[in-house]
Design an enzyme around this catalytic site. Structure first.
Site, PDB file in Angstrom:
ATOM      1  N   HIS A  82       0.837  -1.204   0.000  1.00 56.66           N
ATOM      2  CA  HIS A  82       0.000   0.000   0.000  1.00 56.66           C
ATOM      3  C   HIS A  82       0.876   1.260   0.000  1.00 56.66           C
ATOM      4  O   HIS A  82       0.586   2.230  -0.684  1.00 56.66           O
ATOM      5  CB  HIS A  82      -0.858   0.070   1.276  1.00 56.66           C
ATOM      6  N   GLY A  94      -3.213  -2.150  -6.764  1.00 55.48           N
ATOM      7  CA  GLY A  94      -2.128  -3.125  -6.896  1.00 55.48           C
ATOM      8  C   GLY A  94      -2.505  -4.238  -7.866  1.00 55.48           C
ATOM      9  O   GLY A  94      -3.651  -4.689  -7.902  1.00 55.48           O
ATOM     10  N   ARG A 138      -3.807  -9.988   4.835  1.00 61.22           N
ATOM     11  CA  ARG A 138      -4.205 -11.283   5.411  1.00 61.22           C
ATOM     12  C   ARG A 138      -3.002 -12.114   5.863  1.00 61.22           C
ATOM     13  O   ARG A 138      -3.161 -13.037   6.653  1.00 61.22           O
ATOM     14  CB  ARG A 138      -5.029 -12.080   4.395  1.00 61.22           C
TER      15      ARG A 138
END
Ligand code: PAF
Length: 278
Positions: free
Chosen positions: A28, A138, A178
């Site tokens: 990010h 992304g 995750r």
């Protein structure tokens, strides 16, 4: 939020936007840094979007760390953190059903019914509030990117959709919020997704597509604890499964697997041998 963007535009700036669900990582932050270099105002949103979760446990366990995210964003050069509550983001809004051009029919689509509709609905709302000139996504979520590009083009959304390369850990694992939920041994096993993709990239365009898929799938035997959901090879833009290599251009290998409590996805562009050192 729209006022802030309008003010920036009056002052001659453009607005770069990074939509996220938080639990930010280097992937990010790379998007933020890229936007920082290209726009006067950089906005990042953090919103865990209930519309895109088809598994309630996944939604409940999705990592949330707004304070840390906020610090990371400041360091990366973000100007505004937009972290709306559901009521604010979806005020006066009824979910829409979008034509996704059939791009949701395969890969992640069948395993996650409604997921991509949920993504497009929230992206539309985020764009409505933020009014960016460009939004950064992304390539790790390659199908999401293809779908957002499709809808943005079909509906003539004014925002420029900017694809950005996947950021990986040193051992090849694609960065994902995750990943935090993996135990140390699951974390080690999770590199099998990238190992399989690398195998496909090595053999691509030199052996038949079917043989390449078989060779890549066989890599999963090295990690019996990882449950492969799908591994396939598709056209790089339309993500349609390929049975033969295209006469021109690249292909892409897409993979999804369950590793412990999390479902991980990844993909890799497959270049023709003559283009590999480009
Ligand atoms: O890629 C994500 O993190 C999400 O799908 C997005 C684009 C922020 C929409 O919730």
């Amino acid at each position: 939020m729209a006022d802030r963007s309008a003010q920036a535009r009056r002052e001659g700036s453009t607005v770069g936007f990074i939509p996220t669900m938080g639990a930010l990582h280097e992937g990010h932050l790379e998007l933020v840094r890229r936007a920082r270099g290209e726009h006067g105002l950089v906005v990042c949103s953090v919103f865990v979007n209930p519309l895109q979760f088809n598994n309630p446990d996944d939604l409940a366990n999705y990592p949330r760390q707004l304070e840390r995210d906020s610090e990371l964003l400041v360091q990366a050069g973000c100007d505004v953190l937009f972290a709306p509550v559901k009521e604010e983001l979806f005020a006066g809004f009824t979910p829409q059903h979008y034509d996704l051009g059939g791009l949701d029919a395969r890969w992640e689509g069948p395993s996650r019914p409604g997921h991509f509709q949920g993504v497009v609905n929230v992206v539309e709302r985020l764009f409505f509030h933020v009014r960016p000139d460009a939004a950064y996504f992304g390539e790790k979520d390659r199908q999401q990117l293809a779908i957002i590009r499709h809808v943005a083009k079909a509906l003539r959304w004014p925002e420029q959709i900017v694809p950005c390369p996947t950021v990986r850990e040193a051992d090849g694992l694609a960065m994902s919020s995750r990943n935090q939920r993996l135990s140390p041994s699951e974390r080690r096993s999770a590199t099998v997704l990238h190992r399989a993709l690398r195998k496909a990239a090595e053999l691509a365009f030199q052996q038949p597509v079917k043989a390449v898929v078989e060779a890549a799938t066989a890599v999963f035997k090295e990690e019996p604890g990882v449950v492969l959901d799908h591994f396939g090879i598709a056209g790089a833009d339309d993500l349609k499964p390929l049975t033969d290599w295209p006469a021109q251009g690249d292909a892409v290998a897409l993979v999804a697997a369950q590793v412990g409590p999390v479902r991980l996805i990844d993909n890799l562009t497959l270049h023709r041998p003559e283009d590999r050192d480009r």
